[in-house]
Design a protein around this motif. Structure first.
Motif, PDB file in Angstrom:
ATOM      1  N   THR A 254     -22.225 -14.335  20.596  1.00 28.55           N
ATOM      2  CA  THR A 254     -22.700 -15.081  19.432  1.00 28.55           C
ATOM      3  C   THR A 254     -22.185 -14.450  18.149  1.00 28.55           C
ATOM      4  O   THR A 254     -21.886 -13.255  18.111  1.00 28.55           O
ATOM      5  CB  THR A 254     -24.241 -15.181  19.450  1.00 28.55           C
ATOM      6  OG1 THR A 254     -24.675 -16.090  18.450  1.00 28.55           O
ATOM      7  CG2 THR A 254     -24.890 -13.833  19.251  1.00 28.55           C
ATOM      8  N   SER A 255     -22.070 -15.282  17.118  1.00 28.57           N
ATOM      9  CA  SER A 255     -21.594 -14.841  15.819  1.00 28.57           C
ATOM     10  C   SER A 255     -22.177 -15.762  14.757  1.00 28.57           C
ATOM     11  O   SER A 255     -22.481 -16.926  15.034  1.00 28.57           O
ATOM     12  CB  SER A 255     -20.058 -14.892  15.788  1.00 28.57           C
ATOM     13  OG  SER A 255     -19.566 -14.461  14.542  1.00 28.57           O
ATOM     14  N   VAL A 256     -22.310 -15.256  13.534  1.00 30.48           N
ATOM     15  CA  VAL A 256     -22.869 -16.057  12.447  1.00 30.48           C
ATOM     16  C   VAL A 256     -21.806 -16.294  11.374  1.00 30.48           C
ATOM     17  O   VAL A 256     -21.169 -15.346  10.907  1.00 30.48           O
ATOM     18  CB  VAL A 256     -24.106 -15.379  11.823  1.00 30.48           C
ATOM     19  CG1 VAL A 256     -24.618 -16.157  10.618  1.00 30.48           C
ATOM     20  CG2 VAL A 256     -25.200 -15.221  12.863  1.00 30.48           C
ATOM     21  N   LEU A 257     -21.630 -17.559  11.001  1.00 27.42           N
ATOM     22  CA  LEU A 257     -20.782 -17.928   9.875  1.00 27.42           C
ATOM     23  C   LEU A 257     -21.644 -17.961   8.621  1.00 27.42           C
ATOM     24  O   LEU A 257     -22.798 -18.396   8.664  1.00 27.42           O
ATOM     25  CB  LEU A 257     -20.193 -19.326  10.068  1.00 27.42           C
ATOM     26  CG  LEU A 257     -19.356 -19.595  11.303  1.00 27.42           C
ATOM     27  CD1 LEU A 257     -19.007 -21.082  11.375  1.00 27.42           C
ATOM     28  CD2 LEU A 257     -18.096 -18.752  11.281  1.00 27.42           C
ATOM     29  N   HIS A 258     -21.084 -17.536   7.510  1.00 27.79           N
ATOM     30  CA  HIS A 258     -21.751 -17.639   6.214  1.00 27.79           C
ATOM     31  C   HIS A 258     -20.979 -18.679   5.404  1.00 27.79           C
ATOM     32  O   HIS A 258     -19.802 -18.482   5.112  1.00 27.79           O
ATOM     33  CB  HIS A 258     -21.794 -16.285   5.517  1.00 27.79           C
ATOM     34  CG  HIS A 258     -22.582 -15.279   6.287  1.00 27.79           C
ATOM     35  ND1 HIS A 258     -23.953 -15.186   6.173  1.00 27.79           N
ATOM     36  CD2 HIS A 258     -22.216 -14.364   7.204  1.00 27.79           C
ATOM     37  CE1 HIS A 258     -24.386 -14.243   6.988  1.00 27.79           C
ATOM     38  NE2 HIS A 258     -23.348 -13.728   7.632  1.00 27.79           N
ATOM     39  N   ILE A 259     -21.644 -19.777   5.083  1.00 29.86           N
ATOM     40  CA  ILE A 259     -21.011 -20.923   4.430  1.00 29.86           C
ATOM     41  C   ILE A 259     -21.670 -21.143   3.073  1.00 29.86           C
ATOM     42  O   ILE A 259     -22.899 -21.140   2.979  1.00 29.86           O
ATOM     43  CB  ILE A 259     -21.172 -22.207   5.281  1.00 29.86           C
ATOM     44  CG1 ILE A 259     -20.704 -21.993   6.722  1.00 29.86           C
ATOM     45  CG2 ILE A 259     -20.497 -23.389   4.623  1.00 29.86           C
ATOM     46  CD1 ILE A 259     -19.224 -21.822   6.886  1.00 29.86           C
ATOM     47  N   THR A 260     -20.868 -21.353   2.046  1.00 30.88           N
ATOM     48  CA  THR A 260     -21.383 -21.745   0.734  1.00 30.88           C
ATOM     49  C   THR A 260     -21.055 -23.222   0.551  1.00 30.88           C
ATOM     50  O   THR A 260     -19.882 -23.611   0.546  1.00 30.88           O
ATOM     51  CB  THR A 260     -20.746 -20.907  -0.387  1.00 30.88           C
ATOM     52  OG1 THR A 260     -21.039 -19.537  -0.140  1.00 30.88           O
ATOM     53  CG2 THR A 260     -21.294 -21.308  -1.752  1.00 30.88           C
ATOM     54  N   THR A 261     -22.092 -24.041   0.407  1.00 33.25           N
ATOM     55  CA  THR A 261     -21.898 -25.490   0.334  1.00 33.25           C
ATOM     56  C   THR A 261     -21.824 -26.017  -1.088  1.00 33.25           C
ATOM     57  O   THR A 261     -21.423 -27.152  -1.297  1.00 33.25           O
ATOM     58  CB  THR A 261     -23.014 -26.231   1.092  1.00 33.25           C
ATOM     59  OG1 THR A 261     -24.276 -25.835   0.562  1.00 33.25           O
ATOM     60  CG2 THR A 261     -22.954 -25.923   2.575  1.00 33.25           C
ATOM     61  N   GLY A 262     -22.232 -25.249  -2.071  1.00 35.63           N
ATOM     62  CA  GLY A 262     -22.142 -25.675  -3.462  1.00 35.63           C
ATOM     63  C   GLY A 262     -23.391 -26.391  -3.945  1.00 35.63           C
ATOM     64  O   GLY A 262     -24.442 -26.322  -3.322  1.00 35.63           O
ATOM     65  N   THR A 263     -23.249 -27.113  -5.053  1.00 38.84           N
ATOM     66  CA  THR A 263     -24.394 -27.741  -5.707  1.00 38.84           C
ATOM     67  C   THR A 263     -24.415 -29.257  -5.534  1.00 38.84           C
ATOM     68  O   THR A 263     -25.132 -29.952  -6.248  1.00 38.84           O
ATOM     69  CB  THR A 263     -24.381 -27.404  -7.212  1.00 38.84           C
ATOM     70  OG1 THR A 263     -23.142 -27.848  -7.777  1.00 38.84           O
ATOM     71  CG2 THR A 263     -24.549 -25.911  -7.437  1.00 38.84           C
ATOM     72  N   THR A 264     -23.624 -29.772  -4.605  1.00 33.57           N
ATOM     73  CA  THR A 264     -23.658 -31.200  -4.299  1.00 33.57           C
ATOM     74  C   THR A 264     -23.898 -31.375  -2.811  1.00 33.57           C
ATOM     75  O   THR A 264     -23.616 -30.479  -2.011  1.00 33.57           O
ATOM     76  CB  THR A 264     -22.337 -31.907  -4.681  1.00 33.57           C
ATOM     77  OG1 THR A 264     -21.260 -31.310  -3.952  1.00 33.57           O
ATOM     78  CG2 THR A 264     -22.057 -31.793  -6.176  1.00 33.57           C
ATOM     79  N   GLU A 265     -24.411 -32.531  -2.431  1.00 35.25           N
ATOM     80  CA  GLU A 265     -24.585 -32.838  -1.010  1.00 35.25           C
ATOM     81  C   GLU A 265     -23.216 -32.833  -0.357  1.00 35.25           C
ATOM     82  O   GLU A 265     -22.243 -33.330  -0.932  1.00 35.25           O
ATOM     83  CB  GLU A 265     -25.250 -34.195  -0.864  1.00 35.25           C
ATOM     84  CG  GLU A 265     -26.633 -34.212  -1.464  1.00 35.25           C
ATOM     85  CD  GLU A 265     -27.286 -35.568  -1.394  1.00 35.25           C
ATOM     86  OE1 GLU A 265     -26.680 -36.511  -0.865  1.00 35.25           O
ATOM     87  OE2 GLU A 265     -28.425 -35.681  -1.869  1.00 35.25           O
ATOM     88  N   THR A 266     -23.156 -32.298   0.850  1.00 31.97           N
ATOM     89  CA  THR A 266     -21.837 -32.114   1.438  1.00 31.97           C
ATOM     90  C   THR A 266     -21.846 -32.208   2.963  1.00 31.97           C
ATOM     91  O   THR A 266     -22.855 -31.959   3.614  1.00 31.97           O
ATOM     92  CB  THR A 266     -21.247 -30.751   1.009  1.00 31.97           C
ATOM     93  OG1 THR A 266     -19.916 -30.632   1.472  1.00 31.97           O
ATOM     94  CG2 THR A 266     -22.059 -29.601   1.538  1.00 31.97           C
ATOM     95  N   VAL A 267     -20.693 -32.577   3.480  1.00 34.89           N
ATOM     96  CA  VAL A 267     -20.389 -32.503   4.905  1.00 34.89           C
ATOM     97  C   VAL A 267     -19.221 -31.527   5.011  1.00 34.89           C
ATOM     98  O   VAL A 267     -18.136 -31.795   4.490  1.00 34.89           O
ATOM     99  CB  VAL A 267     -20.008 -33.888   5.480  1.00 34.89           C
ATOM    100  CG1 VAL A 267     -19.578 -33.768   6.933  1.00 34.89           C
ATOM    101  CG2 VAL A 267     -21.162 -34.877   5.325  1.00 34.89           C
ATOM    102  N   THR A 268     -19.457 -30.382   5.639  1.00 34.59           N
ATOM    103  CA  THR A 268     -18.451 -29.321   5.735  1.00 34.59           C
ATOM    104  C   THR A 268     -17.923 -29.243   7.156  1.00 34.59           C
ATOM    105  O   THR A 268     -18.688 -29.041   8.095  1.00 34.59           O
ATOM    106  CB  THR A 268     -19.076 -27.962   5.331  1.00 34.59           C
ATOM    107  OG1 THR A 268     -19.625 -28.077   4.019  1.00 34.59           O
ATOM    108  CG2 THR A 268     -18.039 -26.858   5.362  1.00 34.59           C
ATOM    109  N   ASP A 269     -16.618 -29.394   7.310  1.00 33.69           N
ATOM    110  CA  ASP A 269     -15.983 -29.354   8.625  1.00 33.69           C
ATOM    111  C   ASP A 269     -15.931 -27.905   9.125  1.00 33.69           C
ATOM    112  O   ASP A 269     -15.349 -27.036   8.481  1.00 33.69           O
ATOM    113  CB  ASP A 269     -14.581 -29.947   8.541  1.00 33.69           C
ATOM    114  CG  ASP A 269     -13.948 -30.194   9.896  1.00 33.69           C
ATOM    115  OD1 ASP A 269     -14.346 -29.545  10.885  1.00 33.69           O
ATOM    116  OD2 ASP A 269     -13.038 -31.038   9.961  1.00 33.69           O
ATOM    117  N   LEU A 270     -16.544 -27.666  10.269  1.00 32.43           N
ATOM    118  CA  LEU A 270     -16.589 -26.335  10.885  1.00 32.43           C
ATOM    119  C   LEU A 270     -15.698 -26.217  12.117  1.00 32.43           C
ATOM    120  O   LEU A 270     -15.716 -25.189  12.797  1.00 32.43           O
ATOM    121  CB  LEU A 270     -18.026 -26.013  11.309  1.00 32.43           C
ATOM    122  CG  LEU A 270     -19.104 -26.043  10.240  1.00 32.43           C
ATOM    123  CD1 LEU A 270     -20.476 -25.820  10.878  1.00 32.43           C
ATOM    124  CD2 LEU A 270     -18.835 -25.014   9.168  1.00 32.43           C
TER     125      LEU A 270
END
Length: 140
Positions: free
Chosen positions: A7-23
């Protein structure tokens, strides 16, 4: 024999708008390091009460369509009993009932088995919290 569970943890910053982030590429890189040609399952989990994981097409408008559909289903207005944060933030706490906080996907010969147009995405409608964690776990 390689470890059966990693197992591993990703740290994602999504910003200040609603978003769909491709992982998807993050998932593929994780499997390259951990799956070593093995078959198994990849579990993607976001431990947040206001985000989810979706498997959908991106780049052709489907990600924006998802956000539009969520706006129609879960309007950001004052109808929500959960009222802290930005106006309408209560909707963000209902999001995981529609976009679950997890997905489990097949891995064959160390590679993520997705359909031609499918991507693994973090869906985040909470503009008050841009710092997200995504746990990737391989069992195989």
């Amino acid at each position: 024999m390689p470890t059966a569970f990693t197992t591993s943890v990703l740290h994602i910053t999504t910003g200040t708008t609603e978003t769909v982030t491709d992982l998807t590429s993050d998932c593929e890189q994780f499997l390259t390091r951990t799956a070593a040609g093995r078959d198994g399952l990849l579990n993607i989990f976001v431990p947040h009460a206001t985000a989810g994981i979706a498997v959908l097409e991106t780049g052709a408008g489907s990600d924006d369509d998802l956000l539009s559909a969520l706006h129609a289903l879960l309007p950001a207005d004052d109808r929500w009993q959960h009222r802290h944060g930005s106006p309408g933030h209560g909707r963000d706490h209902v999001l995981p009932a529609f976009v679950p906080p997890h997905a489990t996907l097949p891995v064959i010969a160390g590679r993520l088995e997705l359909g031609t147009w499918q991507s693994v995405c973090l869906v985040d409608t909470n503009v008050d919290n841009a710092d997200r964690q995504v746990r990737l776990s391989f069992l195989g």
